[in-house]
Motif scaffolding. Structure first.
Motif, PDB file in Angstrom:
ATOM      1  N   ALA A 154      -5.334 -16.840  -3.337  1.00 43.61           N
ATOM      2  CA  ALA A 154      -6.772 -16.642  -3.555  1.00 43.61           C
ATOM      3  C   ALA A 154      -7.393 -15.845  -2.415  1.00 43.61           C
ATOM      4  O   ALA A 154      -8.210 -14.950  -2.646  1.00 43.61           O
ATOM      5  CB  ALA A 154      -7.465 -17.990  -3.698  1.00 43.61           C
ATOM      6  N   VAL A 155      -6.991 -16.140  -1.196  1.00 42.72           N
ATOM      7  CA  VAL A 155      -7.517 -15.401  -0.046  1.00 42.72           C
ATOM      8  C   VAL A 155      -7.033 -13.951  -0.095  1.00 42.72           C
ATOM      9  O   VAL A 155      -7.794 -13.022   0.200  1.00 42.72           O
ATOM     10  CB  VAL A 155      -7.123 -16.100   1.274  1.00 42.72           C
ATOM     11  CG1 VAL A 155      -7.411 -15.219   2.475  1.00 42.72           C
ATOM     12  CG2 VAL A 155      -7.850 -17.433   1.399  1.00 42.72           C
ATOM     13  N   LEU A 156      -5.782 -13.737  -0.488  1.00 43.43           N
ATOM     14  CA  LEU A 156      -5.248 -12.372  -0.570  1.00 43.43           C
ATOM     15  C   LEU A 156      -5.913 -11.552  -1.671  1.00 43.43           C
ATOM     16  O   LEU A 156      -5.950 -10.324  -1.588  1.00 43.43           O
ATOM     17  CB  LEU A 156      -3.732 -12.396  -0.767  1.00 43.43           C
ATOM     18  CG  LEU A 156      -2.925 -12.835   0.456  1.00 43.43           C
ATOM     19  CD1 LEU A 156      -1.438 -12.898   0.119  1.00 43.43           C
ATOM     20  CD2 LEU A 156      -3.178 -11.919   1.637  1.00 43.43           C
ATOM     21  N   VAL A 157      -6.436 -12.215  -2.700  1.00 46.65           N
ATOM     22  CA  VAL A 157      -7.177 -11.488  -3.738  1.00 46.65           C
ATOM     23  C   VAL A 157      -8.421 -10.834  -3.130  1.00 46.65           C
ATOM     24  O   VAL A 157      -8.882  -9.796  -3.599  1.00 46.65           O
ATOM     25  CB  VAL A 157      -7.554 -12.446  -4.908  1.00 46.65           C
ATOM     26  CG1 VAL A 157      -8.624 -11.865  -5.791  1.00 46.65           C
ATOM     27  CG2 VAL A 157      -6.319 -12.754  -5.737  1.00 46.65           C
ATOM     28  N   LEU A 158      -8.924 -11.434  -2.060  1.00 46.50           N
ATOM     29  CA  LEU A 158     -10.102 -10.886  -1.378  1.00 46.50           C
ATOM     30  C   LEU A 158      -9.741 -10.042  -0.160  1.00 46.50           C
ATOM     31  O   LEU A 158     -10.630  -9.629   0.589  1.00 46.50           O
ATOM     32  CB  LEU A 158     -11.027 -12.039  -0.959  1.00 46.50           C
ATOM     33  CG  LEU A 158     -11.545 -12.916  -2.095  1.00 46.50           C
ATOM     34  CD1 LEU A 158     -12.363 -14.069  -1.542  1.00 46.50           C
ATOM     35  CD2 LEU A 158     -12.336 -12.105  -3.100  1.00 46.50           C
ATOM     36  N   ALA A 159      -8.462  -9.767   0.061  1.00 45.13           N
ATOM     37  CA  ALA A 159      -8.006  -9.013   1.238  1.00 45.13           C
ATOM     38  C   ALA A 159      -8.661  -7.646   1.389  1.00 45.13           C
ATOM     39  O   ALA A 159      -8.923  -7.232   2.522  1.00 45.13           O
ATOM     40  CB  ALA A 159      -6.482  -8.868   1.208  1.00 45.13           C
ATOM     41  N   PRO A 160      -8.962  -6.920   0.316  1.00 42.26           N
ATOM     42  CA  PRO A 160      -9.612  -5.617   0.513  1.00 42.26           C
ATOM     43  C   PRO A 160     -10.973  -5.699   1.193  1.00 42.26           C
ATOM     44  O   PRO A 160     -11.477  -4.691   1.675  1.00 42.26           O
ATOM     45  CB  PRO A 160      -9.737  -5.057  -0.901  1.00 42.26           C
ATOM     46  CG  PRO A 160      -8.643  -5.705  -1.660  1.00 42.26           C
ATOM     47  CD  PRO A 160      -8.546  -7.087  -1.076  1.00 42.26           C
ATOM     48  N   LEU A 161     -11.579  -6.875   1.244  1.00 41.77           N
ATOM     49  CA  LEU A 161     -12.844  -7.008   1.970  1.00 41.77           C
ATOM     50  C   LEU A 161     -12.637  -6.750   3.458  1.00 41.77           C
ATOM     51  O   LEU A 161     -13.539  -6.253   4.131  1.00 41.77           O
ATOM     52  CB  LEU A 161     -13.443  -8.403   1.761  1.00 41.77           C
ATOM     53  CG  LEU A 161     -14.001  -8.692   0.379  1.00 41.77           C
ATOM     54  CD1 LEU A 161     -14.406 -10.156   0.274  1.00 41.77           C
ATOM     55  CD2 LEU A 161     -15.170  -7.789   0.068  1.00 41.77           C
ATOM     56  N   ALA A 162     -11.466  -7.097   3.980  1.00 41.59           N
ATOM     57  CA  ALA A 162     -11.173  -6.887   5.400  1.00 41.59           C
ATOM     58  C   ALA A 162     -10.716  -5.454   5.666  1.00 41.59           C
ATOM     59  O   ALA A 162     -11.125  -4.833   6.641  1.00 41.59           O
ATOM     60  CB  ALA A 162     -10.107  -7.872   5.866  1.00 41.59           C
ATOM     61  N   SER A 163      -9.847  -4.942   4.818  1.00 43.40           N
ATOM     62  CA  SER A 163      -9.336  -3.584   4.992  1.00 43.40           C
ATOM     63  C   SER A 163      -8.942  -3.042   3.629  1.00 43.40           C
ATOM     64  O   SER A 163      -8.001  -3.537   3.012  1.00 43.40           O
ATOM     65  CB  SER A 163      -8.112  -3.592   5.913  1.00 43.40           C
ATOM     66  OG  SER A 163      -7.437  -2.345   5.851  1.00 43.40           O
ATOM     67  N   GLY A 196      -5.490  -3.820   2.375  1.00 50.69           N
ATOM     68  CA  GLY A 196      -5.743  -4.962   1.515  1.00 50.69           C
ATOM     69  C   GLY A 196      -5.411  -4.748   0.056  1.00 50.69           C
ATOM     70  O   GLY A 196      -5.098  -5.699  -0.658  1.00 50.69           O
ATOM     71  N   ARG A 197      -5.478  -3.489  -0.406  1.00 48.85           N
ATOM     72  CA  ARG A 197      -5.202  -3.248  -1.836  1.00 48.85           C
ATOM     73  C   ARG A 197      -3.782  -3.633  -2.235  1.00 48.85           C
ATOM     74  O   ARG A 197      -3.607  -4.294  -3.265  1.00 48.85           O
ATOM     75  CB  ARG A 197      -5.494  -1.796  -2.199  1.00 48.85           C
ATOM     76  CG  ARG A 197      -6.953  -1.553  -2.430  1.00 48.85           C
ATOM     77  CD  ARG A 197      -7.203  -0.240  -3.091  1.00 48.85           C
ATOM     78  NE  ARG A 197      -6.613   0.863  -2.336  1.00 48.85           N
ATOM     79  CZ  ARG A 197      -6.660   2.114  -2.713  1.00 48.85           C
ATOM     80  NH1 ARG A 197      -7.275   2.443  -3.824  1.00 48.85           N
ATOM     81  NH2 ARG A 197      -6.120   3.062  -1.992  1.00 48.85           N
ATOM     82  N   PRO A 198      -2.750  -3.253  -1.474  1.00 49.17           N
ATOM     83  CA  PRO A 198      -1.415  -3.711  -1.871  1.00 49.17           C
ATOM     84  C   PRO A 198      -1.277  -5.240  -1.841  1.00 49.17           C
ATOM     85  O   PRO A 198      -0.593  -5.819  -2.680  1.00 49.17           O
ATOM     86  CB  PRO A 198      -0.483  -3.055  -0.846  1.00 49.17           C
ATOM     87  CG  PRO A 198      -1.252  -1.900  -0.311  1.00 49.17           C
ATOM     88  CD  PRO A 198      -2.693  -2.300  -0.368  1.00 49.17           C
ATOM     89  N   LEU A 199      -1.943  -5.886  -0.882  1.00 49.79           N
ATOM     90  CA  LEU A 199      -1.910  -7.348  -0.835  1.00 49.79           C
ATOM     91  C   LEU A 199      -2.608  -7.947  -2.051  1.00 49.79           C
ATOM     92  O   LEU A 199      -2.161  -8.950  -2.604  1.00 49.79           O
ATOM     93  CB  LEU A 199      -2.581  -7.849   0.448  1.00 49.79           C
ATOM     94  CG  LEU A 199      -1.864  -7.517   1.750  1.00 49.79           C
ATOM     95  CD1 LEU A 199      -2.708  -7.940   2.938  1.00 49.79           C
ATOM     96  CD2 LEU A 199      -0.500  -8.168   1.789  1.00 49.79           C
ATOM     97  N   LEU A 200      -3.708  -7.326  -2.466  1.00 47.51           N
ATOM     98  CA  LEU A 200      -4.427  -7.765  -3.662  1.00 47.51           C
ATOM     99  C   LEU A 200      -3.536  -7.667  -4.892  1.00 47.51           C
ATOM    100  O   LEU A 200      -3.472  -8.598  -5.700  1.00 47.51           O
ATOM    101  CB  LEU A 200      -5.692  -6.934  -3.854  1.00 47.51           C
ATOM    102  CG  LEU A 200      -6.315  -6.897  -5.253  1.00 47.51           C
ATOM    103  CD1 LEU A 200      -6.818  -8.256  -5.660  1.00 47.51           C
ATOM    104  CD2 LEU A 200      -7.420  -5.884  -5.310  1.00 47.51           C
ATOM    105  N   VAL A 201      -2.837  -6.562  -5.047  1.00 48.65           N
ATOM    106  CA  VAL A 201      -1.961  -6.383  -6.211  1.00 48.65           C
ATOM    107  C   VAL A 201      -0.841  -7.422  -6.193  1.00 48.65           C
ATOM    108  O   VAL A 201      -0.510  -8.017  -7.220  1.00 48.65           O
ATOM    109  CB  VAL A 201      -1.410  -4.938  -6.255  1.00 48.65           C
ATOM    110  CG1 VAL A 201      -0.341  -4.794  -7.320  1.00 48.65           C
ATOM    111  CG2 VAL A 201      -2.551  -3.956  -6.498  1.00 48.65           C
TER     112      VAL A 201
END
Length: 140
Positions: A74-83, A87-92
């Motif tokens: 759930a936190v990684l879904v919001l990772a693009p907020l930080a970078s 964060g986009r690859p982490l979100l995917v």
């Protein structure tokens, strides 16, 4: 069949609407899975077994581990907020993990004839799939 070409301004507006929709879905997913993971970590097993039947079938450490996994994803879904770049690859990756988790849990709830949780998982899949599809297209 007619094909329309949008002006650059209209294309940017459509992209803004799409981005807003995806961020809204990502926020809802994050809120749901942080709450679900927190419940799996903090509630006594007796309460979890009363709420959901499946914790009776597995060990307590698996239920707690699943809670940790849900919170991390759930936190990684919001990772693009930080970078946005990193964060986009982490979100995917997180959306893929959540989709796999939701599919397994849908099967488990459907097999156990738990209608409420099965429908909840269908709704979660309907929210996660477009996030994964559209955000994965952006990563390329």
């Amino acid at each position: 069949m007619t094909s329309r070409t949008f002006s650059p301004a209209r294309s940017r507006l459509n992209a803004s609407y799409r981005n807003l929709t995806l961020w809204t879905l990502q926020g809802w997913l994050a809120m749901f899975f942080i709450a679900a993971g927190y419940a799996k970590l903090s509630e006594p097993m007796a309460n979890l077994i009363d709420l959901m039947r499946w914790p009776a079938l597995v060990s307590e450490s698996m239920v707690r581990g699943l809670g940790v996994a849900e919170i991390v994803l759930a936190v990684l879904v919001l990772a693009p907020l930080a970078s946005w770049k990193h964060g986009r690859p982490l979100l995917v990756m997180a959306a893929s993990g959540l989709l796999a988790l939701e599919a397994v849990m849908l099967g488990l709830h459907a097999f156990g004839q738990d209608v409420g949780p099965a429908v909840t998982n269908l709704v979660l899949i309907a929210m996660t799939a477009p996030v994964l599809w559209m955000r994965a297209r952006e990563v390329r």
